[in-house]
Design a protein around this motif. Structure first.
Motif, PDB file in Angstrom:
ATOM      1  N   SER A  85      46.090  64.408  20.685  1.00  0.00           N
ATOM      2  CA  SER A  85      45.819  63.764  19.410  1.00  0.00           C
ATOM      3  C   SER A  85      45.861  62.249  19.529  1.00  0.00           C
ATOM      4  CB  SER A  85      46.812  64.240  18.356  1.00  0.00           C
ATOM      5  OG  SER A  85      48.120  63.992  18.795  1.00  0.00           O
ATOM      6  N   TRP A  86      46.637  61.736  20.482  1.00  0.00           N
ATOM      7  CA  TRP A  86      46.668  60.263  20.598  1.00  0.00           C
ATOM      8  C   TRP A  86      45.345  59.738  21.155  1.00  0.00           C
ATOM      9  CZ3 TRP A  86      46.215  58.086  25.478  1.00  0.00           C
ATOM     10  CH2 TRP A  86      46.435  58.953  26.554  1.00  0.00           C
ATOM     11  N   VAL A  87      44.717  60.495  22.046  1.00  0.00           N
ATOM     12  CA  VAL A  87      43.404  60.075  22.560  1.00  0.00           C
ATOM     13  C   VAL A  87      42.395  60.062  21.412  1.00  0.00           C
ATOM     14  CG1 VAL A  87      41.545  60.590  24.171  1.00  0.00           C
ATOM     15  CG2 VAL A  87      43.892  61.083  24.814  1.00  0.00           C
ATOM     16  N   ARG A  89      42.962  59.720  18.166  1.00  0.00           N
ATOM     17  CA  ARG A  89      43.184  58.598  17.228  1.00  0.00           C
ATOM     18  C   ARG A  89      42.677  57.287  17.817  1.00  0.00           C
ATOM     19  NH1 ARG A  89      48.104  61.254  15.630  1.00  0.00           N
ATOM     20  NH2 ARG A  89      49.269  60.115  17.184  1.00  0.00           N
ATOM     21  N   PHE A  90      42.831  57.180  19.125  1.00  0.00           N
ATOM     22  CA  PHE A  90      42.403  55.989  19.834  1.00  0.00           C
ATOM     23  C   PHE A  90      40.881  55.865  19.800  1.00  0.00           C
ATOM     24  CE2 PHE A  90      42.002  53.546  23.867  1.00  0.00           C
ATOM     25  CZ  PHE A  90      42.888  52.525  23.575  1.00  0.00           C
ATOM     26  N   CYS A  91      40.200  56.998  19.966  1.00  0.00           N
ATOM     27  CA  CYS A  91      38.738  56.964  20.126  1.00  0.00           C
ATOM     28  C   CYS A  91      37.963  57.097  18.824  1.00  0.00           C
ATOM     29  CB  CYS A  91      38.279  58.106  21.024  1.00  0.00           C
ATOM     30  SG  CYS A  91      38.853  58.014  22.692  1.00  0.00           S
ATOM     31  N   GLU A  92      38.620  57.582  17.762  1.00  0.00           N
ATOM     32  CA  GLU A  92      37.873  58.025  16.592  1.00  0.00           C
ATOM     33  C   GLU A  92      36.866  57.001  16.038  1.00  0.00           C
ATOM     34  OE1 GLU A  92      40.337  59.814  13.528  1.00  0.00           O
ATOM     35  OE2 GLU A  92      39.231  61.643  14.001  1.00  0.00           O
TER      36      GLU A  92
ATOM     37  N   MET C   1      43.350  69.329   7.587  1.00  0.00           N
ATOM     38  CA  MET C   1      43.603  69.617   8.998  1.00  0.00           C
ATOM     39  C   MET C   1      45.070  69.393   9.341  1.00  0.00           C
ATOM     40  SD  MET C   1      40.930  70.447  10.748  1.00  0.00           S
ATOM     41  CE  MET C   1      39.417  70.838   9.916  1.00  0.00           C
ATOM     42  N   THR C   2      45.858  70.380   9.202  1.00  0.00           N
ATOM     43  CA  THR C   2      47.222  70.219   9.663  1.00  0.00           C
ATOM     44  C   THR C   2      47.337  70.937  10.990  1.00  0.00           C
ATOM     45  OG1 THR C   2      47.790  72.133   8.344  1.00  0.00           O
ATOM     46  CG2 THR C   2      48.304  69.990   7.422  1.00  0.00           C
ATOM     47  N   ARG C   3      48.119  70.371  11.836  1.00  0.00           N
ATOM     48  CA  ARG C   3      48.255  70.974  13.150  1.00  0.00           C
ATOM     49  C   ARG C   3      49.693  70.862  13.575  1.00  0.00           C
ATOM     50  NH1 ARG C   3      45.135  71.996  18.002  1.00  0.00           N
ATOM     51  NH2 ARG C   3      46.838  71.180  19.188  1.00  0.00           N
ATOM     52  N   THR C   4      50.201  71.945  14.088  1.00  0.00           N
ATOM     53  CA  THR C   4      51.552  71.878  14.593  1.00  0.00           C
ATOM     54  C   THR C   4      51.509  71.388  16.031  1.00  0.00           C
ATOM     55  OG1 THR C   4      51.319  74.178  15.165  1.00  0.00           O
ATOM     56  CG2 THR C   4      52.485  73.678  13.137  1.00  0.00           C
ATOM     57  N   GLY C   5      52.606  70.877  16.465  1.00  0.00           N
ATOM     58  CA  GLY C   5      52.694  70.477  17.854  1.00  0.00           C
ATOM     59  C   GLY C   5      51.997  69.169  18.148  1.00  0.00           C
ATOM     60  N   GLY C   6      51.727  68.352  17.123  1.00  0.00           N
ATOM     61  CA  GLY C   6      51.123  67.056  17.353  1.00  0.00           C
ATOM     62  C   GLY C   6      52.129  66.124  17.997  1.00  0.00           C
ATOM     63  N   LEU C   7      51.629  65.009  18.499  1.00  0.00           N
ATOM     64  CA  LEU C   7      52.533  64.081  19.152  1.00  0.00           C
ATOM     65  C   LEU C   7      53.361  63.356  18.097  1.00  0.00           C
ATOM     66  CD1 LEU C   7      51.732  63.664  22.354  1.00  0.00           C
ATOM     67  CD2 LEU C   7      52.026  61.299  21.661  1.00  0.00           C
ATOM     68  N   PRO C   8      54.658  63.205  18.318  1.00  0.00           N
ATOM     69  CA  PRO C   8      55.475  62.555  17.299  1.00  0.00           C
ATOM     70  C   PRO C   8      55.430  61.043  17.415  1.00  0.00           C
ATOM     71  CG  PRO C   8      56.860  63.356  19.066  1.00  0.00           C
ATOM     72  CD  PRO C   8      55.437  63.624  19.469  1.00  0.00           C
ATOM     73  N   GLY C   9      54.306  60.490  17.847  1.00  0.00           N
ATOM     74  CA  GLY C   9      54.225  59.043  18.027  1.00  0.00           C
ATOM     75  C   GLY C   9      54.167  58.331  16.692  1.00  0.00           C
ATOM     76  N   ARG C  10      55.333  57.931  16.195  1.00  0.00           N
ATOM     77  CA  ARG C  10      55.368  57.386  14.837  1.00  0.00           C
ATOM     78  C   ARG C  10      54.683  56.040  14.746  1.00  0.00           C
ATOM     79  NH1 ARG C  10      61.027  59.067  11.942  1.00  0.00           N
ATOM     80  NH2 ARG C  10      61.020  61.177  12.702  1.00  0.00           N
ATOM     81  N   VAL C  11      54.709  55.290  15.842  1.00  0.00           N
ATOM     82  CA  VAL C  11      54.110  53.969  15.811  1.00  0.00           C
ATOM     83  C   VAL C  11      52.591  54.095  15.759  1.00  0.00           C
ATOM     84  CG1 VAL C  11      54.287  51.705  16.856  1.00  0.00           C
ATOM     85  CG2 VAL C  11      55.962  53.467  17.432  1.00  0.00           C
ATOM     86  N   LEU C  12      52.086  55.124  16.429  1.00  0.00           N
ATOM     87  CA  LEU C  12      50.649  55.224  16.609  1.00  0.00           C
ATOM     88  C   LEU C  12      49.979  56.032  15.506  1.00  0.00           C
ATOM     89  CD1 LEU C  12      50.351  55.721  20.453  1.00  0.00           C
ATOM     90  CD2 LEU C  12      49.855  53.693  19.124  1.00  0.00           C
ATOM     91  N   VAL C  16      45.961  51.750  13.304  1.00  0.00           N
ATOM     92  CA  VAL C  16      46.311  50.939  14.481  1.00  0.00           C
ATOM     93  C   VAL C  16      45.682  51.454  15.778  1.00  0.00           C
ATOM     94  CG1 VAL C  16      48.202  50.024  15.860  1.00  0.00           C
ATOM     95  CG2 VAL C  16      48.439  50.192  13.369  1.00  0.00           C
ATOM     96  N   PRO C  17      45.856  52.743  16.125  1.00  0.00           N
ATOM     97  CA  PRO C  17      45.289  53.176  17.407  1.00  0.00           C
ATOM     98  C   PRO C  17      43.775  53.043  17.458  1.00  0.00           C
ATOM     99  CG  PRO C  17      46.210  55.038  16.183  1.00  0.00           C
ATOM    100  CD  PRO C  17      46.598  53.812  15.451  1.00  0.00           C
ATOM    101  N   GLY C  18      43.109  53.282  16.334  1.00  0.00           N
ATOM    102  CA  GLY C  18      41.657  53.152  16.312  1.00  0.00           C
ATOM    103  C   GLY C  18      41.221  51.720  16.595  1.00  0.00           C
TER     104      GLY C  18
END
Lengths: 257, 292, 266
Positions: A85-87, A89-92, C1-12, C16-18
């Motif tokens: 999921s981080w990839v 969010r990064f690429c979206e 779209m809810t998904r379990t097991g996502g990354l708990p990256g609270r900062v990201l 911001v990541p986009g």
């Protein structure tokens, strides 16, 4: 009986349309509008000749290579982006952008970078056809059922087996929808890339006919493109029925209940 | 809040050493949702005895599913431990199989019944002949030998859940975990499936932990019932079910002991719900849960 | 779209990541060109392209080109949508019509719209009609197919209700067929809008006659690489804008709808 009826339904309107066309053009002297008879003979003369091997085959080969590459690339990167999921969010936003770029505008760019080569034409096809496959794969991977995913985890189905048996299969309806779009975009780009810079190929030939006012030949070329489109959609249906038979039957059952 | 009886109920009984298969110790699970911490499971301690069938029963929303997901290794507890046969559970262990409530979503729609049951064995690289033997045996025992080549969505809900049970049995687990396995099927099918579970647990000699909100079901099936408090969960009481080993949907439920146990558990749970809402209106949902 | 097991990256989370992704892409582009990894005769550095793009903002010729492209897009889409909705409802509400037209539609639909380019040039030259022909043809099928699905999706119970209350034909379309088909119409419109923009720019690119597409062709033949790339970036942004606007319209139009339905995978 029902087969007869199906056939009747399938052919009646096309026959009526051709009949109407024939009647309307029987005394036509309009330069732009072809008549069925001459068009048919032009079609045979033009395309059942060496032109088939010099123009049609190379075009379709480039198309096949380009679309295959696009599908493989799209599924592979879609799996990666959809899984992490981080990839994603990064690429979206980038992906949103690349998808929105009208693919034909990349033709001039590839022309600058790669010249008027076969590689350039294949690259153009890949660059346009990859996005629907990629984005649909991402969506498909994301919408893998959470219970099914838990089932795989608790039965210790992971790694390659998880991808093969869970992710790819459950994303396959979306992936196939993407492939379908990729086919039609690929076909468009095959034509455009040849219209732009080429000395052979379907797109080039049809434009030549138009420039030399060979109207019947030009129409026959349009007909060839149409037939290719129809053939592709037929082949796609065959494959799709095989790959997604479980999906269609399941939906039918669910709707029936 | 009712007084927490967990510590009293769970005092170890050294006079009667038990053959413990699974030990849950001080399990706590706190979710953080939108910056807010929600305590789903506060402090759970209990043991499963090898060869027994244990039911966890509790008021709705009492964190039963969370508990089961922690035990199965699908969810990491905030603190506390789960130990299966001497080995701490970190991630799904080989010795456990899970049957989920949502049978329709836990089967692979693109695989036949046989392929569904076979997949976990195939991934383990078990030999073809061994696989076929196990799959045939488990399908036979759930009465689906004739549907091996059907797809799950061609079967009724009850039959789909049988496929899930067959998959779990073929996996040869030490511990079979079932999360509200019969909550989404009709009453008659439910009774059939309950009897199926009673039959196969002996046939396959497997320890079972079953989560349910249905009091009748928990007493009917179990050797031992663990009653949870309302959330955040603790163990309200743990009781043995001294009913005859051979259960029958009619005669067992006619026994006075059955009625006593049922009433006892019902009061425990009703008190739990009542503690939250003095009107105790929501006990109606338990009344329906206790029908059958 | 809810998904379990996502990354708990609270900062990201959030944008911001986009934004980081875009920055990383532009950075890599810049470094690759400046560092000589990519020949700058082929690809100018990102900064040069962005400067050229910004320069366009106060260029009257550029804005007229944008206006022409968007004008052709909007007009073509409107014509295609009207035709597709009317025909779709007519065909879709009669079983005989649906079966009789099926083969014809399945034959015409996959014909690539660009096959019509020579015809358009021959008949209309470089005029606006050329672009319109392609835009309408491409968008029409996208919308028609969705409308046909939508009309078939009328709830049978609602349909029976309408019959038992003796609704007339017009009333049935107005109160039953149209509301049921609307989510599909909106999906078709969104897909059609994207295709229409692609075809509008493509037509201008290949045929000429003004618009953004022609600007691109001119930039390429004139060897103005920075302008070429800037225009491509701009068409991409235009595409993103069109997608966002269409999605917003879709959400507004379907706000009453209990569940905004997914699109038909066709």
């Amino acid at each position: 009986m029902s087969l007869l009826r199906t056939i009747a339904y399938a052919v009646t309107l096309p026959l009526l349309l051709i009949l109407a066309w024939w009647l309307l053009t029987i005394n036509s002297t309009n330069f732009f509008v072809p008549r069925p008879g001459p068009l048919a003979s032009t079609f045979v003369d033009t395309w059942f000749s060496e032109r088939f091997t010099t123009d049609v085959v190379p075009s379709l080969t480039r198309f096949a290579i380009g679309v295959t590459l696009a599908i493989v690339l799209g599924i592979a990167s879609g799996l990666v982006i959809g899984t992490f999921s981080w990839v994603r969010r990064f690429c979206e936003p980038l992906l949103e952008f690349f998808r929105a770029v009208p693919p034909p505008v990349l033709v001039p760019v590839f022309l600058v970078v790669l010249g008027a080569s076969d590689t350039m034409k294949v690259a153009v096809i890949v660059s346009g056809a990859v996005w629907p496959v990629l984005l649909n794969t991402v969506e498909g991977v994301r919408s893998v059922d959470s219970v099914l995913s838990d089932t795989c985890r608790s039965y210790r189905v992971h790694g390659a087996a998880r991808f093969r048996h869970l992710v790819l299969r459950s994303a396959s309806p979306q992936i196939m929808a993407g492939v379908r779009q990729a086919l039609s975009i690929g076909l468009i780009l095959m034509v455009i890339s040849e219209m732009f810079a080429s000395s052979s190929g379907l797109g080039f030939t049809i434009i030549q006919f138009q420039r030399s006012f060979a109207v019947d030949a030009m129409w026959s070329g349009i007909l060839v493109l149409g037939l290719i489109g129809v053939l592709l959609s037929f082949l796609f249906h065959l494959v799709e029925r095989r790959v997604l038979s479980w999906y269609h039957s399941q939906r039918e059952v669910q709707r029936g209940r | 809040m009712a007084a927490d009886p967990a510590t009293i109920a769970m005092n170890p009984t050294p006079s009667n050493p038990r053959d413990v298969l699974l030990r849950v110790d001080g399990l706590k699970k706190t979710y953080s949702a939108q910056g807010r911490d929600v305590e789903a499971v506060r402090d759970l301690t209990f043991e499963l005895v090898r060869g027994e069938l244990t039911c966890i029963v509790g008021p709705s929303g009492s964190g039963k599913t969370t508990l089961l997901r922690c035990i199965s290794g699908l969810l990491e507890p905030t603190s506390g431990s789960v130990v299966l046969d001497g080995a701490p559970v970190k991630g799904p262990p080989r010795g456990m199989a899970v049957v989920f409530q949502e049978y329709g979503r836990s089967l692979f729609a693109w695989m036949t019944v046989r392929q569904n049951v076979e997949l976990p064995l195939k991934v383990q690289k078990m030999s073809k002949s061994e696989r076929t033997r196990l799959v045939d045996q488990s399908l036979e025992s759930v009465g689906l030998a004739h549907s091996a080549d059907s797809y799950p969505w061609q079967l009724s809900g009850g039959m789909q859940q049988r496929v899930a049970i067959a998959r779990a049995l073929a996996y040869q687990p030490q511990l079979l975990l079932m999360d509200e396995p019969f909550a989404s099927v009709d009453a008659q099918t439910r009774a059939d499936l309950e009897d199926l579970v009673l039959r196969v647990r002996h046939q396959f000699d497997v320890t079972v932990l079953l989560v349910t909100h249905d009091i009748d079901e928990s007493i009917y099936l179990s050797d031992r019932v663990v009653v949870l408090s309302s959330p955040p969960s603790t163990v309200r009481e743990e009781l043995e079910i001294p009913l005859p080993r051979r259960r029958d949907q009619v005669t067992t439920k006619e026994l006075p002991e059955f009625a006593h146990l049922r009433a006892h558990v019902f009061r425990l749970i009703k008190r739990e719900s009542g503690a939250e809402t003095p009107d105790a209106h929501d006990s109606s949902s338990l009344a329906t849960a206790g029908e059958l | 779209m809810t998904r379990t097991g996502g990354l708990p990256g609270r900062v990201l989370i959030g944008p911001v990541p986009g934004l980081l992704g875009i920055a990383a892409f532009l950075g890599a582009w810049e470094v690759a060109v400046r560092g000589g990894l990519v020949d700058d005769r082929y690809i100018p550095p990102a900064s040069t392209v962005l400067v050229a793009a910004v320069d366009y903002l106060d260029d009257g010729v550029f804005w007229r080109a944008v206006g022409r492209t968007l004008g052709a897009w909007a007009l073509g889409l409107a014509i295609a949508a009207t035709a597709a909705v009317v025909l779709g409802i007519l065909i879709g509400s009669s079983g005989v019509a649906r079966r009789a037209t099926h083969s014809t539609i399945e034959f015409l639909r996959p014909i690539p719209s660009v096959a019509l380019i020579p015809l358009a040039v021959l008949v209309y030259g470089t005029s606006l009609q050329s672009t319109l022909l392609l835009v309408i043809y491409a968008a029409f099928w996208q919308i028609l197919i969705q409308v046909l699905y939508g009309v078939q999706d009328v709830d049978p119970v609602a349909s029976d209700t309408a019959v038992s209350y003796r609704f007339g034909r017009i009333a049935r379309v107005r109160y039953l067929v149209w509301p049921s088909a609307l989510p599909y119409v909106m999906t078709g419109l969104r897909l059609g809008a994207a295709v229409a923009l692609i075809l509008a720019i493509t037509a201008e690119l290949v045929i000429g006659g003004g618009g953004l597409g022609e600007r691109i062709a001119l930039a390429q033949s004139g060897g103005a690489l920075d302008k070429l790339y800037a225009l491509i970036v701009i068409t991409g942004l235009l595409g993103v804008a069109v997608n966002l606007v269409m999605r917003a319209i879709e959400r507004r139009a379907l706000a009453w709808h209990t569940s905004v339905r997914g699109e038909v995978p066709v």
